[in-house]
Design an enzyme around this catalytic site. Structure first.
Site, short mmCIF file in Angstrom:
data_model
loop_
_atom_site.label_atom_id
_atom_site.label_comp_id
_atom_site.label_asym_id
_atom_site.label_seq_id
_atom_site.Cartn_x
_atom_site.Cartn_y
_atom_site.Cartn_z
CG HIS A 1 -73.74 24.17 -38.12
ND1 HIS A 1 -74.39 22.97 -38.00
CD2 HIS A 1 -74.52 24.93 -38.91
CE1 HIS A 1 -75.50 23.00 -38.69
NE2 HIS A 1 -75.61 24.19 -39.26
CG ASP B 1 -91.60 19.10 -19.62
OD1 ASP B 1 -91.27 20.27 -19.34
OD2 ASP B 1 -91.76 18.71 -20.78
C1 PEP Z 1 -89.00 15.50 -21.10
O1 PEP Z 1 -89.80 16.37 -20.74
O2 PEP Z 1 -88.31 14.82 -20.32
C2 PEP Z 1 -88.82 15.23 -22.53
C3 PEP Z 1 -88.09 14.22 -22.96
O3 PEP Z 1 -89.40 16.09 -23.42
P1 PEP Z 1 -88.84 17.55 -23.79
O4 PEP Z 1 -87.48 17.69 -23.20
O5 PEP Z 1 -88.84 17.57 -25.29
O6 PEP Z 1 -89.87 18.42 -23.16
MG MG Z 2 -91.28 17.17 -22.07
#
Ligand code: PEP
Ligand code: MG
Length: 538
Positions: free
Chosen positions: A187, A453
């Site tokens: 925070h 990802d």
């Molecule tokens: C990603 O995978 O780029 C994304 C935006 O989703 P997260 O980071 O929530 O997996």
């Molecule tokens: Mg993702």
């Protein structure tokens, strides 16, 4: 030079004020008069409530509604019978003195929260400590903290700063703060970003490395500190500070600018949010819309699933606040590194390759339908677009849309309205989807590339692992090819393509993404203005 975690950007040159926590010795002595001790506890709780109300009001005035919510959470905690009731039980059952009872309950709760996997939840242990220490201070008749800062250009150095400490910092005197513990999502770090003062956290033993009156340079961009610098270094950082501030002022001019490239292509720069209230920071930073609402945050930090009604209110809130600007809401992406305490999940060797996101939702239509119904019902309040995470094949998208159709039918028969024009899209974050983008684009309304990802799956480099982080490269030619294919695939079918992974806000990647024809960039609110600046020069 000392290095920590850069929690809030900016530069500061000033003198150290070592913030000492008020030390209260808690004895283990038991008491005979249980009623007297319970009364002492009760009046300390009442006093704590009054104090927190005051801090909340002050925070509301100086930092806005959103930041004041921390103190609302403190008040809820003080009114929570599980928390304060446990203290009374300690007195009653073990004849503990009031301070010891609070301390024991605090330690139990803190241990539970600190053991949680989710970083956000772990950070909440700080709130429990903050509230408990206030109660203890009130039982002891002492004041909670010792901030009596007289001098301007003060840099507060502390083991930790509680949210109430941070809220009480006098902006006209305090120009930065440094703490031994904490992470980017604590925070105090969040508050520093709102106050727009540089902060470095997680410095381990900074309280031992500096003393009152030391001169410091704080570099909140690199996360570094220089102790008692020479004149030449001070001059150098004064210049850096000046250009940082000039740049920040300059960037504000872009708040209302509709971003276009030099060739005249309109590009939307939007914000990523996790909680409905985050929408305000996106608006304040001139976001064209919301490019990613990570709805799983609505499911975390609680003991049961959010109901259809709760979700409906959350989505409606964001849509209304954004007026008719686009709001891309992603359906539940749980699994991987995000777990729910109340939802049993299989133990897997590779959770990122396992039962998560759309896979879980298709397997649990009972959970999925609640969210879809809430989204459909909220759709009449703004410009809603919905996307599904972790799509690897057309079949998954079609199955998801079948469930959407079911929900629509149900809602119609129940007399609810929804917008027929909602756009339905997918996140492209699995290489298979990127490779097949032209085929998928025939069926969906839009793509949003999830590079966080996509990079880990393309390069087989776990996004959570420090050991292989050197492999996790957004500019790897294979990653760039997949991004290009995705954008071209969308355009070949007349669809638009956005990006909501961290790469969208990466200043060094933006020109390449513009060149590839990306239509929308979505990022954390504080990156929006600098991204706009780069795009208008592309
Ligand atoms: C990603 O995978 O780029 C994304 C935006 O989703 P997260 O980071 O929530 O997996
Ligand atoms: Mg993702």
């Amino acid at each position: 030079m000392i290095k920590g975690i850069a929690a809030s950007k900016g530069y500061a040159i000033g003198k150290v004020f070592l913030h000492e926590e008020v030390k209260i010795v808690i004895s283990s002595e038991t008491v005979d008069n249980v009623e007297k001790e319970k009364k002492a506890l009760q009046s300390a709780i009442i006093k704590s409530k009054e104090q927190i109300e005051k801090i909340k009001e002050k925070t509301m005035k100086t930092m806005g509604h959103e930041k004041a919510e921390v103190f609302e959470a403190h008040l809820v905690l003080l009114g929570d019978p599980e928390f304060t009731g446990a203290m009374e039980m300690e007195i009653e059952n073990n004849h503990s003195n009031a301070m010891k009872a609070v301390d024991d309950v605090m330690n139990t709760f803190v241990m539970i929260f600190e053991g949680m996997e989710d970083e956000y939840m772990r950070e909440r242990a700080a709130d429990i400590k903050d509230v408990s220490k206030r109660i203890i201070a009130n039982i002891a008749g002492k004041s909670m903290s010792s901030f009596s800062i007289e001098e301007e250009n003060t840099i507060v150095v502390a083991h930790d700063l509680t949210p109430s400490d941070t809220a009480q910092l006098d902006r006209s005197k305090v120009i930065a703060f440094l703490t031994n513990i904490g992470g980017r999502t604590s925070h105090s770090a969040i508050m520093a970003r709102t106050l727009e003062i540089p902060a470095i956290v997680g410095l381990k033993d900074i309280t031992c490395q500096v003393k009152n009156g030391d001169m410091l340079i704080v570099d909140g961009i690199e996360g570094t500190i220089i102790v008692n610098p020479d004149e030449k270094t001070i001059e150098e950082y004064k210049n850096k500070k000046q250009s940082f501030e000039n740049e920040k002022e300059e960037l504000k001019k872009l708040i209302d600018v509709k971003t276009k490239t030099l060739q005249g292509k309109r590009i939307e720069v939007s914000g990523n949010i996790g909680k409905p209230q985050d929408v305000h920071q996106v608006i304040a930073n001139g976001g064209d819309g919301i490019g990613l609402f990570r709805t799983e945050f609505l499911y975390m930090d609680r003991e049961d699933m959010p109901s259809e009604e709760e979700q409906y209110e959350a989505y409606k809130y964001v849509l209304e606040k954004m007026e008719s600007k686009p709001v891309v809401i992603r359906t539940l992406d749980i699994g991987g590194d995000k777990k729910l305490s109340y939802l049993e999940m299989p133990e897997e060797m590779n959770p990122f390759l396992g039962y998560r996101a759309i896979r879980l939702c298709l397997d649990r239509p009972d959970i999925f339908k609640i969210q879809l119904r809430a989204l459909l019902r909220a759709s009449i309040y703004g410009n809603l677009k919905v996307m599904f995470p972790m799509i690897s094949s057309l079949k998954e998208y079609q199955q998801a849309m079948e469930i959407v159709e079911e929900c629509k039918k149900e809602l119609k028969s129940e007399g609810y309205r929804y917008n027929e024009e909602i756009e339905w899209g997918i996140m492209v974050e699995i290489p298979a989807a990127a490779v097949n983008a032209d085929e998928l684009a025939k069926h969906v309304d839009f793509f949003s590339i999830g590079t966080n990802d996509l990079i880990q799956y393309t390069l087989a480099a776990d996004r959570m692992s420090e050991k292989v982080s050197y492999l996790y490269d957004p500019m790897h030619p294979a990653v760039l090819r997949l991004i290009k294919m995705t954008i071209e695939g969308a355009h070949s079918q007349g669809k638009w393509c956005g990006m909501c992974g961290e790469m969208a806000g990466d200043e060094s990647a933006i020109p390449t993404l513009v060149e590839y024809g990306l239509d929308e960039f979505s990022m954390s609110a504080t990156s929006i203005l600098s991204a706009k600046k780069i795009i208008i020069n592309c």
